[in-house]
Design a protein around this motif. Structure first.
Motif, PDB file in Angstrom:
ATOM      1  N   GLY A   1      51.383  59.342  19.977  1.00 35.24           N
ATOM      2  CA  GLY A   1      50.034  58.844  20.203  1.00 35.24           C
ATOM      3  C   GLY A   1      49.750  57.514  19.547  1.00 35.24           C
ATOM      4  O   GLY A   1      48.662  56.964  19.701  1.00 35.24           O
ATOM      5  N   ARG A   2      50.707  56.980  18.823  1.00 34.64           N
ATOM      6  CA  ARG A   2      50.457  55.729  18.108  1.00 34.64           C
ATOM      7  C   ARG A   2      50.367  54.527  19.036  1.00 34.64           C
ATOM      8  O   ARG A   2      49.834  53.487  18.657  1.00 34.64           O
ATOM      9  CB  ARG A   2      51.557  55.476  17.070  1.00 34.64           C
ATOM     10  N   LEU A   3      50.882  54.635  20.257  1.00 34.28           N
ATOM     11  CA  LEU A   3      50.937  53.475  21.142  1.00 34.28           C
ATOM     12  C   LEU A   3      50.448  53.880  22.526  1.00 34.28           C
ATOM     13  O   LEU A   3      50.972  54.810  23.139  1.00 34.28           O
ATOM     14  CB  LEU A   3      52.367  52.938  21.225  1.00 34.28           C
ATOM     15  N   LEU A   4      49.432  53.167  23.005  1.00 31.61           N
ATOM     16  CA  LEU A   4      48.929  53.355  24.367  1.00 31.61           C
ATOM     17  C   LEU A   4      49.316  52.125  25.176  1.00 31.61           C
ATOM     18  O   LEU A   4      48.954  51.001  24.823  1.00 31.61           O
ATOM     19  CB  LEU A   4      47.410  53.530  24.368  1.00 31.61           C
ATOM     20  N   THR A   5      50.065  52.350  26.246  1.00 35.36           N
ATOM     21  CA  THR A   5      50.535  51.255  27.088  1.00 35.36           C
ATOM     22  C   THR A   5      49.807  51.294  28.423  1.00 35.36           C
ATOM     23  O   THR A   5      49.704  52.345  29.054  1.00 35.36           O
ATOM     24  CB  THR A   5      52.052  51.354  27.325  1.00 35.36           C
TER      25      THR A   5
ATOM     26  N   ARG B   1      49.685  46.680  25.202  1.00 41.79           N
ATOM     27  CA  ARG B   1      49.915  47.842  24.342  1.00 41.79           C
ATOM     28  C   ARG B   1      48.861  47.852  23.247  1.00 41.79           C
ATOM     29  O   ARG B   1      48.675  46.852  22.553  1.00 41.79           O
ATOM     30  CB  ARG B   1      51.322  47.808  23.747  1.00 41.79           C
ATOM     31  N   LEU B   2      48.195  48.992  23.098  1.00 45.42           N
ATOM     32  CA  LEU B   2      47.191  49.181  22.061  1.00 45.42           C
ATOM     33  C   LEU B   2      47.801  50.073  20.990  1.00 45.42           C
ATOM     34  O   LEU B   2      48.258  51.182  21.276  1.00 45.42           O
ATOM     35  CB  LEU B   2      45.927  49.817  22.648  1.00 45.42           C
ATOM     36  N   GLU B   3      47.798  49.584  19.746  1.00 44.68           N
ATOM     37  CA  GLU B   3      48.487  50.283  18.664  1.00 44.68           C
ATOM     38  C   GLU B   3      47.492  50.990  17.757  1.00 44.68           C
ATOM     39  O   GLU B   3      46.491  50.411  17.336  1.00 44.68           O
ATOM     40  CB  GLU B   3      49.326  49.293  17.855  1.00 44.68           C
ATOM     41  N   CYS B   4      47.787  52.249  17.483  1.00 43.23           N
ATOM     42  CA  CYS B   4      46.977  53.058  16.573  1.00 43.23           C
ATOM     43  C   CYS B   4      47.906  53.492  15.437  1.00 43.23           C
ATOM     44  O   CYS B   4      48.405  54.616  15.404  1.00 43.23           O
ATOM     45  CB  CYS B   4      46.394  54.262  17.316  1.00 43.23           C
ATOM     46  N   ASN B   5      48.148  52.559  14.516  1.00 47.47           N
ATOM     47  CA  ASN B   5      49.131  52.764  13.454  1.00 47.47           C
ATOM     48  C   ASN B   5      48.483  53.517  12.297  1.00 47.47           C
ATOM     49  O   ASN B   5      47.703  52.963  11.531  1.00 47.47           O
ATOM     50  CB  ASN B   5      49.670  51.414  12.991  1.00 47.47           C
ATOM     51  N   VAL B   6      48.807  54.810  12.187  1.00 45.37           N
ATOM     52  CA  VAL B   6      48.194  55.674  11.184  1.00 45.37           C
ATOM     53  C   VAL B   6      49.060  55.698   9.930  1.00 45.37           C
ATOM     54  O   VAL B   6      50.272  55.884  10.000  1.00 45.37           O
ATOM     55  CB  VAL B   6      48.020  57.104  11.729  1.00 45.37           C
ATOM     56  N   THR B   7      48.414  55.490   8.782  1.00 44.48           N
ATOM     57  CA  THR B   7      49.119  55.554   7.502  1.00 44.48           C
ATOM     58  C   THR B   7      48.366  56.484   6.565  1.00 44.48           C
ATOM     59  O   THR B   7      47.175  56.746   6.738  1.00 44.48           O
ATOM     60  CB  THR B   7      49.217  54.160   6.861  1.00 44.48           C
ATOM     61  N   ASP B   8      49.076  56.988   5.536  1.00 41.95           N
ATOM     62  CA  ASP B   8      48.477  57.765   4.441  1.00 41.95           C
ATOM     63  C   ASP B   8      47.806  59.049   4.897  1.00 41.95           C
ATOM     64  O   ASP B   8      46.936  59.574   4.196  1.00 41.95           O
ATOM     65  CB  ASP B   8      47.438  56.924   3.677  1.00 41.95           C
ATOM     66  N   ALA B   9      48.144  59.560   6.036  1.00 44.87           N
ATOM     67  CA  ALA B   9      47.521  60.803   6.488  1.00 44.87           C
ATOM     68  C   ALA B   9      48.312  61.996   5.957  1.00 44.87           C
ATOM     69  O   ALA B   9      49.520  62.094   6.156  1.00 44.87           O
ATOM     70  CB  ALA B   9      47.464  60.848   8.006  1.00 44.87           C
ATOM     71  N   HIS B  10      47.595  62.900   5.273  1.00 43.61           N
ATOM     72  CA  HIS B  10      48.243  64.127   4.799  1.00 43.61           C
ATOM     73  C   HIS B  10      47.205  65.240   4.769  1.00 43.61           C
ATOM     74  O   HIS B  10      46.184  65.117   4.092  1.00 43.61           O
ATOM     75  CB  HIS B  10      48.822  63.930   3.400  1.00 43.61           C
ATOM     76  N   PRO B  11      47.418  66.285   5.536  1.00 47.90           N
ATOM     77  CA  PRO B  11      48.566  66.524   6.419  1.00 47.90           C
ATOM     78  C   PRO B  11      48.599  65.537   7.580  1.00 47.90           C
ATOM     79  O   PRO B  11      47.638  64.807   7.796  1.00 47.90           O
ATOM     80  CB  PRO B  11      48.330  67.955   6.904  1.00 47.90           C
TER      81      PRO B  11
END
Length: 510
Positions: free
Chosen positions: A248-252, A211-221
């Motif tokens: 889309g945060r997790l690619l398995t 699993r590849l994680e794309c953990n996005v934080t602080d995005a606004h909008p």
């Protein structure tokens, strides 16, 4: 009788608001009736302004009062009997109002400079206050600055500055306010964001799930997340055997295979900008030998033989050869090791018989292949005596000791006819020799022993002669009668013409 003018009592200070209709009282009485005149700053009123009108009793009417109408007004009542004056102060006050327009929302990027204007008019000059929500904004606290003209400055916008800001202006005549919502836009941030050169390496065994994680934080909008595989946008993950979850945060990548080994990256983007995170996925495959795991090989002594060990795996497996669990040395000139993993054995000997194992190793595991080598040697018969002459009744061993690999099978023939070993007279010994006990006259002849194995055969001829001791035939009469001077022939038949006659039997003559 004349009466001097007198102006009626009234307030000397008149306060009103801009836009009001005002009457400055100045009602004068006297005999004769006095004439009332108005002046302001030395100028006679009413001036050339339609808003000003002097009423019949003398009062001054001002319609739609303006702030500029404020000041000192002088009312003078004059007649033949005298005069009287009265000073009135007019204050035309302006309720506070904000003159600039504030949009309902101010959208700004992170760390930007923001000035929210609050230009106010009013008389007296209004007091300006700012609120965030219901909390007063204080000068020089939390990065806020309120300018002399009432504007609010936020020097470096942060997400914590988001909220509804209200400018409130007030004086004793009223207040006014406007509000706007500040929305700080933030470029997406991915935990562990990097460049392709700094790609995060993920290594998996073939068949694993990663699993590849794309953990996005602080995005606004909120950010939109896209995934790429070797610079190709993954538009239909299911068709590629992939799974994308949680927006889309997790690619398995389930049951990963060699073809899944690639450069993956996610891009999180919004109206402010984008950011990326890169992954390098390596798939390790344990060694797989594309040959039989167990094989038996038979060769003749002196020949060359080759064993293959065609291996695949990721990373490329390291191959070593072992003979009966002992590593083979590449320095031995009888062995020739090839880059494809195969090995050549030159001029094999019997001592080369045994188990040859190809051992393939990488970080993902091990595999082996074993070849059982049998080196065969054609039969050979040890040199020995090949002529025998023996008397009847004795024992004899006709030698035929055979060597070879595998151990040869020895058979015997006499005069071209296979010997029957089931009788008691013939006995084949362990190494192949033939024992005849006892020897009889019929045993004389040529014997051929043949040694056979899978590698070939060899034969040897042994000649046997049997000597028989002479014996007198028991047919001679014991008494023979003859006349005097008559010749007599005495016969003595024996069984072997080669026998010595002196060995005949005794006969009596009378």
């Amino acid at each position: 009788m004349k009466v001097p003018p007198r102006i009626g009592d009234s307030p000397t200070t008149i306060r009103s608001l801009v836009g009001d209709n005002i009457v400055l009282p100045c009602e004068a009485v006297g005999v004769p009736i006095p004439v009332v005149m108005w002046s302001r700053g030395g100028e006679k009123y009413p001036a050339q302004d339609e808003r000003f009108e002097q009423l019949q009793q003398g009062s001054l009417s001002i319609r739609n009062a303006k702030e500029g109408d404020s000041g000192k007004y002088l009312c003078i009542a004059v007649s033949e009997a005298g005069s009287e004056s009265k000073t009135l102060w007019l204050e035309v006050n302006d309720p506070p109002r904000i003159t600039n327009y504030l949009p309902s929302e101010l959208v700004q990027p992170l760390n930007s400079f923001l000035m929210i204007p609050c230009e106010a008019e009013g008389s007296p000059r209004p007091n300006v206050e700012w609120f965030k929500g219901s909390t007063p904004v204080k000068q020089f606290q939390n990065g806020y600055t309120i300018t002399t003209d009432g504007s609010l400055i936020i020097s470096s916008l942060q997400p914590g500055d988001n909220g509804v800001y209200t400018c409130r202006v007030s004086n004793q005549w009223g207040n006014d306010s406007q509000s706007t919502s500040v929305d700080t836009q933030v470029r997406p941030h991915i935990v562990g964001e990097n460049t392709e050169r700094e790609a995060e390496t993920t290594t998996a065994m073939q068949g694993d799930t990663i699993r590849l994680e794309c953990n996005v934080t602080d995005a606004h909008p909120p950010a939109t997340i896209s995934w790429y595989m070797d610079d190709r946008l993954i538009t239909n993950p299911e068709n590629a055997g992939l799974e994308v979850d949680f927006g889309g945060r997790l690619l398995t990548i389930p049951f990963i295979q060699n073809q899944d080994m690639a450069h993956y990256y996610c891009i999180a983007s919004n109206s402010v900008g984008d950011t990326q995170k890169h992954f390098r996925v390596n798939v390790q495959e344990g060694p797989i030998i594309n040959s039989l795991a167990w094989e038996e090989v038979t060769v003749m002594a002196g020949q060359d033989v080759s064993f293959d060990c065609n291996v695949r795996g990721t990373p490329l497996p390291r191959i070593s050869w072992h003979f009966d669990d002992i590593p083979l040395a590449s320095t031995n000139q009888r062995y020739n090791f090839h880059l494809d993993g195969s090995i050549d054995l030159r001029r094999v000997e019997v001592i080369d018989t045994g188990f040859y194992t190809c051992l393939a190793k990488n970080r993902a595991g091990t595999a082996n292949r074993t070849i059982v080598l049998t080196v065969e040697v054609p039969p050979s018969i040890n040199p020995s005596k090949d002529h025998f002459a023996l008397p009847e009744g004795t024992d004899v061993i006709l030698p035929c000791e055979a060597d070879g690999v595998p151990i040869p099978e020895v058979t015997w023939e006499k005069d071209g006819i296979p010997l029957d070993m089931e009788g008691a007279q013939y006995q084949q010994l362990f190494l192949g020799s033939l024992r005849i006990s006892p020897v009889q006259a019929v045993d004389a002849g040529e014997y051929v022993c043949t040694a056979r194995n899978e590698a070939g055969e060899a034969s040897k001829t042994v000649t046997l002669r049997v000597h028989i001791p002479p014996s007198v035939v028991p047919t001679i009469p014991r008494m023979t009668t003859a006349r005097v001077n008559e010749d007599v022939i005495l016969t003595c038949p024996i069984t072997d013409a080669r026998a010595d006659l002196t060995a005949g039997r005794e006969t009596t003559i009378t």
